[in-house]
Design a protein around this motif. Structure first.
Motif, PDB file in Angstrom:
ATOM      1  N   GLN A   1     -33.808  15.910 -72.174  1.00 63.40           N
ATOM      2  CA  GLN A   1     -34.435  14.853 -71.375  1.00 63.40           C
ATOM      3  C   GLN A   1     -35.583  14.274 -72.182  1.00 63.40           C
ATOM      4  O   GLN A   1     -36.388  15.007 -72.758  1.00 63.40           O
ATOM      5  CB  GLN A   1     -34.956  15.418 -70.065  1.00 63.40           C
TER       6      GLN A   1
ATOM      7  N   SER B   1     -38.751  11.719 -71.629  1.00 68.71           N
ATOM      8  CA  SER B   1     -39.557  10.974 -70.658  1.00 68.71           C
ATOM      9  C   SER B   1     -40.426   9.986 -71.413  1.00 68.71           C
ATOM     10  O   SER B   1     -40.980  10.306 -72.465  1.00 68.71           O
ATOM     11  CB  SER B   1     -40.457  11.921 -69.860  1.00 68.71           C
TER      12      SER B   1
ATOM     13  N   GLN C   1     -43.567  10.387 -73.313  1.00 66.31           N
ATOM     14  CA  GLN C   1     -44.333  11.320 -72.503  1.00 66.31           C
ATOM     15  C   GLN C   1     -43.949  12.755 -72.826  1.00 66.31           C
ATOM     16  O   GLN C   1     -44.774  13.647 -72.713  1.00 66.31           O
ATOM     17  CB  GLN C   1     -44.093  11.056 -71.016  1.00 66.31           C
TER      18      GLN C   1
ATOM     19  N   THR D   1     -37.024   8.458 -67.438  1.00 63.69           N
ATOM     20  CA  THR D   1     -36.388   9.465 -68.262  1.00 63.69           C
ATOM     21  C   THR D   1     -35.090   8.939 -68.851  1.00 63.69           C
ATOM     22  O   THR D   1     -34.411   8.107 -68.261  1.00 63.69           O
ATOM     23  CB  THR D   1     -36.081  10.750 -67.460  1.00 63.69           C
TER      24      THR D   1
ATOM     25  N   VAL E   1     -43.158   5.966 -65.224  1.00 62.45           N
ATOM     26  CA  VAL E   1     -42.597   6.979 -66.115  1.00 62.45           C
ATOM     27  C   VAL E   1     -41.110   7.085 -65.827  1.00 62.45           C
ATOM     28  O   VAL E   1     -40.693   7.197 -64.680  1.00 62.45           O
ATOM     29  CB  VAL E   1     -43.284   8.348 -65.918  1.00 62.45           C
TER      30      VAL E   1
END
Length: 104
Positions: free
Chosen positions: A16, A18, A87, A27, A25
């Protein structure tokens, strides 16, 4: 479905990525920007269905979840537009075991 199969020392795992664009935010690979999905696919093609112990930098370092997450981050980050900020990159092994890499 977010599953990436690697041949080598790590078991099948989930991935994943992000990222933040504007105030939201999001993904990958489940949702997000088409160009980012293409970039992620390009990075993963360098690793997918290969013996990771033979692919630099994993020919000299352990292809652990932590190192894979860092590698994916470092390959993606320089190619992102200024409006997109990673992120975290999470590589999950079996069950609840996972490693997330991020930089501030």
């Amino acid at each position: 479905n977010g599953r990436v199969r690697f041949v080598g020392d790590i078991p099948d795992g989930a991935l994943q990525v992000s990222y933040r664009q504007g105030g939201e935010v999001m993904t990958l690979p489940s949702r997000g920007h088409r160009d980012l999905k293409r970039l992620l696919k390009t990075v993963l093609e360098e690793l997918d269905h290969k013996h990771l112990n033979e692919v630099p930098p994993f020919d000299v370092s352990n292809p652990s979840s932590e190192n894979l997450a860092r590698y994916i981050w470092q390959r993606m980050a320089p190619s992102l537009p200024d409006t997109v900020h990673l992120q975290g990159v999470t590589v999950a092994e079996k069950g609840i075991q996972s490693a997330t890499y991020c930089e501030r």
